[in-house]
Design an enzyme around this catalytic site. Structure first.
Site, PDB file in Angstrom:
ATOM      1  N   HIS A 240     -15.088  -0.873   5.253  1.00  0.00           N
ATOM      2  CA  HIS A 240     -14.005  -1.603   5.908  1.00  0.00           C
ATOM      3  C   HIS A 240     -14.475  -2.287   7.187  1.00  0.00           C
ATOM      4  O   HIS A 240     -15.391  -1.825   7.871  1.00  0.00           O
ATOM      5  CB  HIS A 240     -12.868  -0.628   6.232  1.00  0.00           C
ATOM      6  CG  HIS A 240     -11.601  -1.298   6.655  1.00  0.00           C
ATOM      7  ND1 HIS A 240     -11.301  -1.535   7.974  1.00  0.00           N
ATOM      8  CD2 HIS A 240     -10.567  -1.791   5.941  1.00  0.00           C
ATOM      9  CE1 HIS A 240     -10.121  -2.132   8.049  1.00  0.00           C
ATOM     10  NE2 HIS A 240      -9.657  -2.302   6.825  1.00  0.00           N
TER      11      HIS A 240
ATOM     12  N   ASP B 289     -14.030   7.341   5.465  1.00  0.00           N
ATOM     13  CA  ASP B 289     -12.698   6.772   5.692  1.00  0.00           C
ATOM     14  C   ASP B 289     -11.959   6.842   4.356  1.00  0.00           C
ATOM     15  O   ASP B 289     -12.252   6.090   3.430  1.00  0.00           O
ATOM     16  CB  ASP B 289     -12.840   5.317   6.163  1.00  0.00           C
ATOM     17  CG  ASP B 289     -11.495   4.616   6.332  1.00  0.00           C
ATOM     18  OD1 ASP B 289     -10.453   5.195   5.954  1.00  0.00           O
ATOM     19  OD2 ASP B 289     -11.478   3.475   6.824  1.00  0.00           O
TER      20      ASP B 289
ATOM     21  N   SER C 170     -11.145  -0.391  -0.258  1.00  0.00           N
ATOM     22  CA  SER C 170      -9.864  -1.089  -0.123  1.00  0.00           C
ATOM     23  C   SER C 170      -9.804  -2.401  -0.874  1.00  0.00           C
ATOM     24  O   SER C 170      -8.710  -2.870  -1.199  1.00  0.00           O
ATOM     25  CB  SER C 170      -9.569  -1.338   1.361  1.00  0.00           C
ATOM     26  OG  SER C 170     -10.601  -2.112   1.952  1.00  0.00           O
TER      27      SER C 170
ATOM     28  N   GLU D  79     -16.354   4.432   2.686  1.00  0.00           N
ATOM     29  CA  GLU D  79     -14.958   4.690   2.351  1.00  0.00           C
ATOM     30  C   GLU D  79     -14.920   5.669   1.181  1.00  0.00           C
ATOM     31  O   GLU D  79     -15.883   5.791   0.429  1.00  0.00           O
ATOM     32  CB  GLU D  79     -14.245   3.393   1.965  1.00  0.00           C
ATOM     33  CG  GLU D  79     -14.105   2.396   3.109  1.00  0.00           C
ATOM     34  CD  GLU D  79     -13.308   1.165   2.714  1.00  0.00           C
ATOM     35  OE1 GLU D  79     -12.165   1.320   2.231  1.00  0.00           O
ATOM     36  OE2 GLU D  79     -13.828   0.046   2.888  1.00  0.00           O
TER      37      GLU D  79
ATOM     38  N   LYS E 162      -0.558   4.198   3.994  1.00  0.00           N
ATOM     39  CA  LYS E 162      -0.660   3.983   2.553  1.00  0.00           C
ATOM     40  C   LYS E 162       0.206   5.011   1.823  1.00  0.00           C
ATOM     41  O   LYS E 162       1.414   4.870   1.775  1.00  0.00           O
ATOM     42  CB  LYS E 162      -2.127   4.047   2.109  1.00  0.00           C
ATOM     43  CG  LYS E 162      -2.930   2.791   2.423  1.00  0.00           C
ATOM     44  CD  LYS E 162      -3.336   2.678   3.873  1.00  0.00           C
ATOM     45  CE  LYS E 162      -4.209   1.488   4.154  1.00  0.00           C
ATOM     46  NZ  LYS E 162      -4.538   1.380   5.599  1.00  0.00           N
TER      47      LYS E 162
ATOM     48  N   ASN F  35       0.812  -1.214   0.000  1.00  0.00           N
ATOM     49  CA  ASN F  35       0.000   0.000   0.000  1.00  0.00           C
ATOM     50  C   ASN F  35       0.850   1.271   0.000  1.00  0.00           C
ATOM     51  O   ASN F  35       0.311   2.377   0.120  1.00  0.00           O
ATOM     52  CB  ASN F  35      -0.903   0.033   1.236  1.00  0.00           C
ATOM     53  CG  ASN F  35      -2.019  -0.995   1.161  1.00  0.00           C
ATOM     54  OD1 ASN F  35      -2.436  -1.397   0.080  1.00  0.00           O
ATOM     55  ND2 ASN F  35      -2.512  -1.419   2.309  1.00  0.00           N
TER      56      ASN F  35
ATOM     57  N   HIS G  97      -7.410   5.173   1.383  1.00  0.00           N
ATOM     58  CA  HIS G  97      -6.781   4.893   0.091  1.00  0.00           C
ATOM     59  C   HIS G  97      -6.933   6.035  -0.906  1.00  0.00           C
ATOM     60  O   HIS G  97      -6.538   5.893  -2.064  1.00  0.00           O
ATOM     61  CB  HIS G  97      -7.369   3.601  -0.489  1.00  0.00           C
ATOM     62  CG  HIS G  97      -7.114   2.410   0.365  1.00  0.00           C
ATOM     63  ND1 HIS G  97      -5.956   1.660   0.298  1.00  0.00           N
ATOM     64  CD2 HIS G  97      -7.858   1.840   1.350  1.00  0.00           C
ATOM     65  CE1 HIS G  97      -6.006   0.683   1.184  1.00  0.00           C
ATOM     66  NE2 HIS G  97      -7.143   0.774   1.836  1.00  0.00           N
TER      67      HIS G  97
END
Length: 382
Positions: free
Chosen positions: A133, A204, A179, A175, A236, A47, A207
């Site tokens: 997540h 969230d 992910s 998110e 990440k 990541n 990423h």
């Protein structure tokens, strides 16, 4: 059934489902190359999207921070673990992302758990994208609030849930970039719906931050949305570790009083905060790294278009190649490993049943010949 019998039965079932997880010690898990048992592999599972885990300025800042502060924080931030290094990083993060306050957390998992646990009360409801997540879904499940999940990235599904009456407050959770599927949430639509029904939106963006948006400010900035609660993590694109909650001043004060994960955890080492401060500077000026990452993503997607596996529609660093069957997915990952390519197999319960996949991650450090080699082996296997 005894404790041991219960454990043995669960482990046997996990093995039978070809879903058994194994940790493999390595050297250099965040770079272009990974070494395991004396052999080097091209790394397509990291990541570390911008390659900052090995950036000289980030390493030097951690070393200098350790020399100044030592290697540990000495306690919770409510006791002795909140230093000038922590405070400076919080101020710079808040200014960068356009919030009144940032609160540093030891991990993204802890940040999600802390916010949900502190805010949710009996009678409230949490409406979460069904592919959110595990840290978000677990926090919602363990809270006294009622959890309802809407269809993945489907605002009409959320709207149906929001229209149902509730006595308490509503928290919408998603998110920014997912992910496991690598796709982006329609944050603008989700935020409009949330505000229309008096709900708060929690994003969230583990990423997305560092990767998309002006100066890498993330998914919300890219979509011109300011959620009430924004979670960014630093394991990440920042190449380090830890997380932060971005929010209003009053919410920050509330979390300082009531977020048990913040109050009762030893804070991140101040040297880590120094390294993150340096990483933030590199991220903000990292358009060339983001451009290289995007070029690598496009190069891979062009070459993977003819593979006999389902490549999900993911525009960023996470490129999921869905195989379906657990055993076949594991076998394909092993074939890649035999060819010197490190790619992780993701199976249920991490992903939905029947969608076992290779989670291929692209980074700015990878070279064209690395991607060509990966595609060559995938085509041969296919």
């Amino acid at each position: 059934m005894s404790w041991q019998q219960r454990i043995d039965r669960a482990l046997a079932q996990r093995r039978a489902e070809d879903a058994y997880r194994v940790r493999l010690p390595n050297r250099g898990g965040g770079g272009r190359w990974l070494e395991h048992q004396g052999r080097r592999y091209l790394n397509f599972s990291s990541n570390d999207y911008l390659g900052l885990s090995r950036h000289p300025a980030v390493i030097r800042a951690w070393q200098q921070g350790a020399e100044r502060y030592g290697v540990g924080s000495g306690g919770s931030g409510h006791v002795t673990g909140y230093t000038q290094a922590h405070q400076q990083l919080e101020h710079r993060l808040a200014e960068w992302l356009g919030y009144e306050q940032a609160l540093l957390m030891i991990s993204g998992f802890a940040a999600n758990q802390a916010v949900v646990a502190a805010l949710a009360s009996e009678g409230d409801r949490i409406l979460a994208d069904r592919l959110s997540h595990a840290s978000l879904l677990e926090a919602a499940t363990l809270s006294p609030a009622t959890l309802r999940r809407f269809q993945h990235n489907q605002p009409p599904s959320l709207a149906q849930l929001l229209e149902k009456p509730t006595d308490g407050q509503t928290l919408v959770v998603t998110e920014g970039i997912f992910s496991m599927d690598g796709d982006s949430a329609p944050l603008a639509a989700l935020h409009r719906l949330s505000r229309a029904h008096g709900a708060w939106l929690m994003v969230d963006d583990a990423h997305g931050v560092g990767i998309v948006g002006d100066e890498g400010r993330g998914s919300s900035w890219q979509q011109q949305v300011k959620p009430e609660l924004l979670i960014v993590t630093f394991g990440k694109a920042f190449g380090v570790g830890g997380a932060a909650v971005l929010c209003s001043q009053s919410v920050a004060e509330y979390l300082i009083q009531f977020a048990r994960h913040l109050i009762y955890s030893t804070s991140m080492p101040p040297a880590q905060a120094c390294a993150l401060d340096a990483a933030l500077a590199v991220v903000r000026s990292g358009d060339d790294r983001r451009a290289q990452l995007l070029d690598n993503v496009q190069r891979f997607r062009r070459g993977a278009a003819s593979l006999p596996f389902r490549l999900l529609d993911a525009p960023g660093a996470i490129q999921p190649l869905v195989v379906g069957d657990n055993a076949h997915t594991v076998a394909l990952a092993q074939r890649l490993r035999d060819a010197g390519l490190w790619v992780s197999a993701m199976r249920p319960p991490t992903v939905p049943p029947g969608t076992a996949r290779l989670r291929i991650t692209l980074t700015a450090d990878q070279q064209p010949e690395d991607i060509a080699r990966l595609l060559e082996v995938l085509h041969d296997a296919g």
